[in-house]
Structures are given as structure tokens and as C-alpha cells.
Design a protein around this motif. Sequence first.
Motif, PDB file in Angstrom:
ATOM      1  N   ALA A  32      50.857  -8.487   3.370  1.00  0.00           N
ATOM      2  CA  ALA A  32      50.360  -9.756   4.244  1.00  0.00           C
ATOM      3  C   ALA A  32      51.197 -10.697   4.801  1.00  0.00           C
ATOM      4  O   ALA A  32      51.075 -11.449   5.603  1.00  0.00           O
ATOM      5  CB  ALA A  32      49.083 -10.523   3.488  1.00  0.00           C
ATOM      6  N   ALA A  33      52.717 -10.598   4.393  1.00  0.00           N
ATOM      7  CA  ALA A  33      53.598 -11.394   4.683  1.00  0.00           C
ATOM      8  C   ALA A  33      54.347 -10.850   5.762  1.00  0.00           C
ATOM      9  O   ALA A  33      55.530 -10.222   5.260  1.00  0.00           O
ATOM     10  CB  ALA A  33      54.483 -11.944   3.414  1.00  0.00           C
ATOM     11  N   TRP A  34      54.141 -11.051   7.056  1.00  0.00           N
ATOM     12  CA  TRP A  34      54.693 -10.446   8.089  1.00  0.00           C
ATOM     13  C   TRP A  34      55.136 -11.602   9.163  1.00  0.00           C
ATOM     14  O   TRP A  34      54.599 -12.463   9.280  1.00  0.00           O
ATOM     15  CB  TRP A  34      53.994  -9.354   8.684  1.00  0.00           C
ATOM     16  N   LEU A  39      55.489  -6.074  13.627  1.00  0.00           N
ATOM     17  CA  LEU A  39      54.415  -5.365  14.057  1.00  0.00           C
ATOM     18  C   LEU A  39      54.423  -4.552  15.311  1.00  0.00           C
ATOM     19  O   LEU A  39      53.565  -4.633  16.245  1.00  0.00           O
ATOM     20  CB  LEU A  39      53.141  -6.397  14.413  1.00  0.00           C
ATOM     21  N   GLY A  40      55.408  -3.758  15.032  1.00  0.00           N
ATOM     22  CA  GLY A  40      55.824  -2.786  16.198  1.00  0.00           C
ATOM     23  C   GLY A  40      54.674  -1.590  16.279  1.00  0.00           C
ATOM     24  O   GLY A  40      54.649  -1.141  17.539  1.00  0.00           O
ATOM     25  N   GLU A  41      53.916  -1.225  15.448  1.00  0.00           N
ATOM     26  CA  GLU A  41      53.092   0.166  15.344  1.00  0.00           C
ATOM     27  C   GLU A  41      51.796  -0.382  15.320  1.00  0.00           C
ATOM     28  O   GLU A  41      51.344  -0.927  14.293  1.00  0.00           O
ATOM     29  CB  GLU A  41      53.645   0.765  14.365  1.00  0.00           C
ATOM     30  N   PRO A  42      50.944  -0.377  16.622  1.00  0.00           N
ATOM     31  CA  PRO A  42      49.674  -1.053  16.556  1.00  0.00           C
ATOM     32  C   PRO A  42      48.961  -0.120  15.668  1.00  0.00           C
ATOM     33  O   PRO A  42      47.688  -0.520  15.276  1.00  0.00           O
ATOM     34  CB  PRO A  42      49.318  -0.318  18.011  1.00  0.00           C
ATOM     35  N   ALA A 266      57.947 -18.349  18.098  1.00  0.00           N
ATOM     36  CA  ALA A 266      57.681 -16.860  18.590  1.00  0.00           C
ATOM     37  C   ALA A 266      58.046 -15.940  17.454  1.00  0.00           C
ATOM     38  O   ALA A 266      57.518 -14.880  17.279  1.00  0.00           O
ATOM     39  CB  ALA A 266      58.640 -16.425  19.728  1.00  0.00           C
ATOM     40  N   GLU A 267      58.517 -16.721  16.357  1.00  0.00           N
ATOM     41  CA  GLU A 267      58.953 -15.600  15.075  1.00  0.00           C
ATOM     42  C   GLU A 267      57.851 -15.164  14.683  1.00  0.00           C
ATOM     43  O   GLU A 267      57.619 -14.488  13.835  1.00  0.00           O
ATOM     44  CB  GLU A 267      59.954 -16.385  14.364  1.00  0.00           C
ATOM     45  N   PHE A 268      56.865 -16.203  14.357  1.00  0.00           N
ATOM     46  CA  PHE A 268      55.732 -16.008  13.561  1.00  0.00           C
ATOM     47  C   PHE A 268      54.294 -15.594  14.308  1.00  0.00           C
ATOM     48  O   PHE A 268      53.474 -14.926  13.830  1.00  0.00           O
ATOM     49  CB  PHE A 268      55.240 -17.466  12.671  1.00  0.00           C
ATOM     50  N   ARG A 269      54.279 -16.215  15.545  1.00  0.00           N
ATOM     51  CA  ARG A 269      52.993 -15.913  16.343  1.00  0.00           C
ATOM     52  C   ARG A 269      52.777 -14.405  17.001  1.00  0.00           C
ATOM     53  O   ARG A 269      53.940 -13.874  17.535  1.00  0.00           O
ATOM     54  CB  ARG A 269      52.946 -16.793  17.526  1.00  0.00           C
ATOM     55  N   PHE A 270      51.630 -13.770  16.834  1.00  0.00           N
ATOM     56  CA  PHE A 270      51.662 -12.348  17.345  1.00  0.00           C
ATOM     57  C   PHE A 270      50.454 -12.540  18.260  1.00  0.00           C
ATOM     58  O   PHE A 270      49.484 -12.997  17.882  1.00  0.00           O
ATOM     59  CB  PHE A 270      51.360 -11.453  16.122  1.00  0.00           C
ATOM     60  N   GLY A 271      50.550 -11.904  19.730  1.00  0.00           N
ATOM     61  CA  GLY A 271      49.732 -12.232  20.488  1.00  0.00           C
ATOM     62  C   GLY A 271      48.901 -10.717  20.820  1.00  0.00           C
ATOM     63  O   GLY A 271      49.368  -9.912  20.813  1.00  0.00           O
TER      64      GLY A 271
END
Length: 350
Positions: A32-34, A39-42, A266-271
Motif C-alpha cells: 500500500a506504500a507506493w 504503478l507502471g503495470e496496470p 507528481a511524485e505521489f499523485r497517480f492519475g
Amino acid sequence: MAEPATQRGSLALDFGRAPSADVLREPCRTAAAWKAADLGEPAEWRLELSPSHLDELESALKAARKNGIVLLRLTGERFPLPTLGAELRRVARALEDGRGFAVIKGVPVERYDDAEINTIFWGMAQYLGFPVSQDSFGRKLGRIRCAAAGPELRTGGSDVAALLSSRLGGRSTVVSSAALYNEVLRGDPLLVDRMYGRFQLDRWGEQLPGERPYRSVPLACWCDGKLSLRYARRDIESAQRFPEVPRLEPADLELFELIDELAASAEFRFGIDIEPGDIQLFNNYAVLHAHAQDGGIADADDHLRQLWLTLHNGRSLPPEFTWETGGYGGPRGRGGVAPRDVIARASRLR
């Protein structure tokens, strides 16, 4: 691996809010700590519905309608999904033990009317958990209107928030709560201590008669090897309108500013780009999330459908971090809003 260092709740803190549970004093190293780059692999967080899955949904929908099952009585047993059900249970495990969010892609919403979409959404959710009430009227399937831009990153009021759009696409932003925690711990451990103290959250008039108009809960919880965070800055700051609520201190605001600053980077946010027919799932103890829809809102059908779920096999949580919620047509769950007695209330209005 060595056990993470913890400190019991008897720790005396300089701001007078002693934590009521163990305090995690080493970085959280679970899945959970990412950060966004991880998150490169959908396939880790996305399930694409196959043609056979869609056939199962069609069959389950026809059976539910043929038997006249009302939504509140629709369970997984009454909405059979022989192979998709197993995939949905796998998604539930990933929400709890993996990245903390998921997207199920490809519900063919264009084929169905409004009631049929509701039935499919509700029926699929039964394999993850069971819905809890979202307001004091006991509504379990809600509609929310998303901002076009600049939505608040926050956690929600249940184990999992499930969202479905039937017309509009959009974009969701998700941030790992554990990654934020690790960064706060690295920069200022005293601010981490503060997260375990109780804060008051505005209940926005949804409390039952005789209850306080705010809820007093910690922001962080370390229990049975899992880190859980609750963060809703607007609710905390709004509760300051009640005179009996302790005033926020400068260090509290410093903590909030740091969390917001980190979550905006941007280091933490994933869209995540969202299309009509996508079901989004967010574990509220594991991620902060925000949502924006494309275009303007024309009518209620453009709003996101929303379920608040108690997971079937959710994590252990101490009573000071969560709360039981009853409701109509289902078992008691965690989080959510306890419904008022609608019938008694209507009788008094006559």
C-alpha cells in the motif's frame, strides 16, 4: 524482518492529545506504500471485463428482474456470477492487501436503462462487501456531482468507495496514504505523533438526535500490521465552528499543509483516465482520492453513482477509529451515516 517499532498510547505528547493506539515509528513497507512511479503495470489495479463476464452480468440481471428482487434484497447468491465473482473477490483482496484501489473496465452501460445499471452495479458490489448508508435517510446507492477541476483529495466515510459513471468520462487522482505517512515520518516524527491524536470532523447535520454534531477520531491507526489513515481537511476545519471543539494548533495546520503539499506533487499523485462504464474502487484507509468529470453536468444521469461498502474481509480496526452503522435491508457495517427513523419522522410531519 524485524517488527516495526511501536509506542503504546500512554505516550505523553506536548499538545495534550495522547494517541489511543500503537504508533508506527518505522516506514510502512507494505504494497500500500507506493509512489506514482511504482504503478507502471496496470494489471495490478485494473480488471478488464471479458465477453464471458458480460454474458454472466446479462444472465444475472435477467434472473434478478424475472424474480422481481428489489435492490436492497439483492445479494451475491441472487446475482450469480460464476467466474466474474471470483475475479471480484480477487479485487477485494487487492483493495485490502495490495495498492488500495482498482478500476473495473467495460460495464456496457449503453445497453441498459437506469434501473438496470443500478442493479448491475449493486450486484457486482455484493462480491466485494455490502453497502452502508450514505446519509441520514438511509440511502445506500447515491449520486454525487463532481467538480470540473480542483477537487479535494481526501478519504471517505466507509471501508471502500465505489463509483460508476454511465455517461461521462473523467479523471481520478489517487495518492497512497502510507507513502504520505512515510514522508511525514522522514521529515518530522513529531508530526506523525500528532496524527494519532483525536481530531473533530464535522458531521454536516447528519448526526442522530442527541448526538454531537462532530465525530472525534484519530487521523492514523496502526493495527494488526496495517496502517490506516483518515484525512478530510475540510471536515476538520469546518468542525471549528462549534465552540466546544478544541482549537486547531499551529502544528496541526503545519501537518495539514505538509500532507496537502505532498499529495499535490507528481511524485505521489497517480492519475486515472475514466470512461463511461468504469467502476472505480478506493480503500479509504489506504488512499486519498479525488474525481473530476468531463464537460458540464446536464442532468442526474450524468452524476456518478456511488456505493459505500464494508468489505467482507476488511482489516481489523479499533473502535476509536471507526464506528458501526446500521441501515435498512442489510447487516450493520462500518462507517457511513446512521439513518434516522424515516417512518417515524414522516408521521410527526403529518
